[in-house]
Design an enzyme around this catalytic site. Structure first.
Site: not given
Ligand code: XMP
Length: 522
Positions: A91, A178, A180, A232, A234-236
């Site tokens: 682009c 694009h 992607e 936490s 969680g995953v992250d």
């Protein structure tokens, strides 16, 4: 503030994306990584000398909201076109490349947005294995109008005669559309052709190499200091902890705050997982009473969120200062949390949106921030977690918001109401797992409504709570569809909740998409 970390010159094959500010620049990098070639974003004007030093196999110039001839429009170092490194302009990236090589870019007769039919008219390595008629995703106002004689047009759409081009003697290619985005058919193939056949990459990179690289970078940066990581559940945050543990072992201290608004069994699960996977310092802070007393009588959603956020920071801070020699704070910021402009020496112009619970802490406490996941998307983080040996059940867990059940307990947050919600929520999740639907849904949960409704039990009239069940499918959590839940699953959920959760006589299913609704109810 987030420390600016220069790119480590990797041993592996590298593709650099020069980021001109287009919304999908990071998506390009992720698509290239899907080809098992390491790819990272750098600022659009990184000098040709520095690029030579980094020794990439190819450069991809991203899109941009700017106009090539607009005042102050982002320009690459013109020397990059002399490096002999293959270049793919996408682009705006194609327009700056063509303009640099003597073509003219002008506003098109009509702007092209969205799905567009594209005809491939000229064979080339870039289009190897791609049919001659494909649907592509366009998003541009300007386009190349007078193609210099050094370029050959490879494909066209009805209104864009140069939808794809190549230079006649340099390894320079351009795509006006694009590749992607998933709406472009064979977009992945085009990028694969560029990195494999034009840049000559073998595609040997694995997420494991990313882990090794990050581990080495963390070790070097942290030295003998201590790092604090907020867990936490969680995953992250778990992946960050696992990565840090691999890098610095017992120099890691983790803090887990039990705010009383966790799911059923969550606090025990976090402790249990932690002791199984990490042999380092864990601080569990039981702040349940503190949160509940501060939330007493509060029903307004924004006030609840503010209180939960503030108390979290206070609790976390007092625990963090008790940890000696801590110099760094690690956070599981992912790329989608990274927005706007800031500054790292080579990196794209980005800064972090601190929507995380620990936002504000690093500055106040003088911590330096470590964010090893900031280039990655959620699915890449999951792959990394699996590679680091974290259990499947954690890796595929639905996201759970920082304020926890606090945003799902509508009306006043009290222990008895939280307990009702926790029980109902556990039933929802259990039934979805039993039905094999948990992984097909991105987020599902129960919500306790602040109304009561009339029911009948035996011969008696009841006046009890209502539980709403929410289940959504989504790619990015920015938009979402309600999940078309099979009736038999709904029925089992409803029966189990009304029979088994005391004080609930009605279950409703939320059939709203986002927008106009949000995923959470508060
Ligand atoms: P909404 O409700 O905005 O949610 O459609 C989108 C995603 O964000 C999560 N969410 C939060 N996560 N702190 C978080 O860490 C928050 O305050 C918060 N609010 C919403 C939500 O669970 C969903 O995944």
């Amino acid at each position: 503030m987030s420390q600016a970390v220069p790119l480590v010159v990797p041993d592996e094959e590298l593709i650099l994306v020069l980021d001109f500010g287009g919304q999908t620049a990071q998506l390009i990098a992720r698509r290239v990584r899907e080809q098992h070639v390491f790819c990272q974003l750098v600022r659009h004007n990184l000098s040709a000398a520095r690029i030579r030093e980094l020794n990439p196999k190819g450069l991809i110039l991203s899109g941009s909201p700017a106009s090539v001839y607009g005042e102050g429009s982002p320009q690459p170092d013109p020397e990059i076109f002399q490096l002999g490194i293959p270049i793919l302009g996408i682009c705006y990236g194609m327009q700056v490349s063509c303009a640099d090589q003597g073509s003219e870019v002008k506003p098109g007769h009509s702007r092209e947005f969205g799905r567009t039919a594209c005809h491939v008219q000229e064979p080339s390595v870039l289009f190897d294995g791609v049919p001659s008629d494909i649907t592509v995703w366009m998003s541009h106002g300007d386009q190349v109008q007078n193609l210099s004689e050094h370029f050959i047009s490879l494909a066209a759409t009805e209104t864009c005669p140069f939808a794809a081009v190549r230079h006649d003697s340099k390894p320079l290619f351009g795509l006006q559309f694009h590749p992607e985005v998933t709406h472009t058919e064979f977009g992945g193939k085009l990028l694969a052709n560029f990195v494999k056949h034009i840049c000559g990459c073998r595609g040997t990179w694995q997420i494991g190499s990313f882990i090794e690289r990050e581990v080495a970078a963390i070790r070097e940066r942290v030295g003998q200091n201590r790092v604090i990581c907020g867990l936490s559940g969680g995953v992250d945050s778990s992946v960050v902890a696992a990565l840090l543990y691999r890098a610095i072992g017992t120099q890691l201290s983790c803090i887990f705050v039990d705010n009383g608004m966790l799911r059923k069994g969550e606090s025990d699960a976090v402790r249990e997982r932690f002791s199984r996977h990490f042999k380092t310092d864990l601080h569990v802070v039981d702040a349940r009473d503190r949160f509940l007393s501060e939330l007493k009588g509060v029903t307004e959603p924004q006030r609840k969120r503010k209180i939960i956020g503030r108390v979290f920071i206070e609790v976390f801070r007092s625990e963090a200062v008790s940890i000696k020699d801590a110099k760094f704070l690690a956070q599981g910021t992912l790329y989608p949390d990274v927005i706007e402009s800031g500054g790292a020496p080579d990196g794209p112009a980005v800064a972090i949106k601190h929507h995380h619970n620990v936002g504000g802490l690093p500055e106040e406490l003088g911590f330096e921030l470590i964010e090893p996941l900031r280039d990655l998307f959620k699915d890449e983080v999951r792959q990394m977690g699996l590679q680091l040996g974290l259990p499947d059940e954690l890796i595929w867990r639905h996201p759970f918001p920082g304020p926890g059940l606090g945003v799902r307990c509508l009306g006043e947050i009290r222990e008895d109401r939280l307990s009702t919600l926790r029980e109902a929520d556990a039933i929802v999740i259990d039934e979805l797992k039993k039905a094999g639907l948990y992984r097909a849904i991105q987020q599902a949960f129960a919500v306790l409504l602040p109304v009561q409704s009339v029911g009948v039990m035996g011969d008696d009239r009841t006046y009890q709570d209502v539980i709403a069940v929410r289940a959504v499918t989504t790619d990015d959590f920015m938009t979402a569809d309600w999940f078309h839940m099979p009736y038999d699953v709904m029925e089992r959920i409803s029966t189990r909740i009304t029979n088994g959760v005391r004080g609930v006589n009605r279950v409703v299913y939320d059939v709203s998409s986002k927008p106009p609704s949000t995923i959470e109810w508060e």
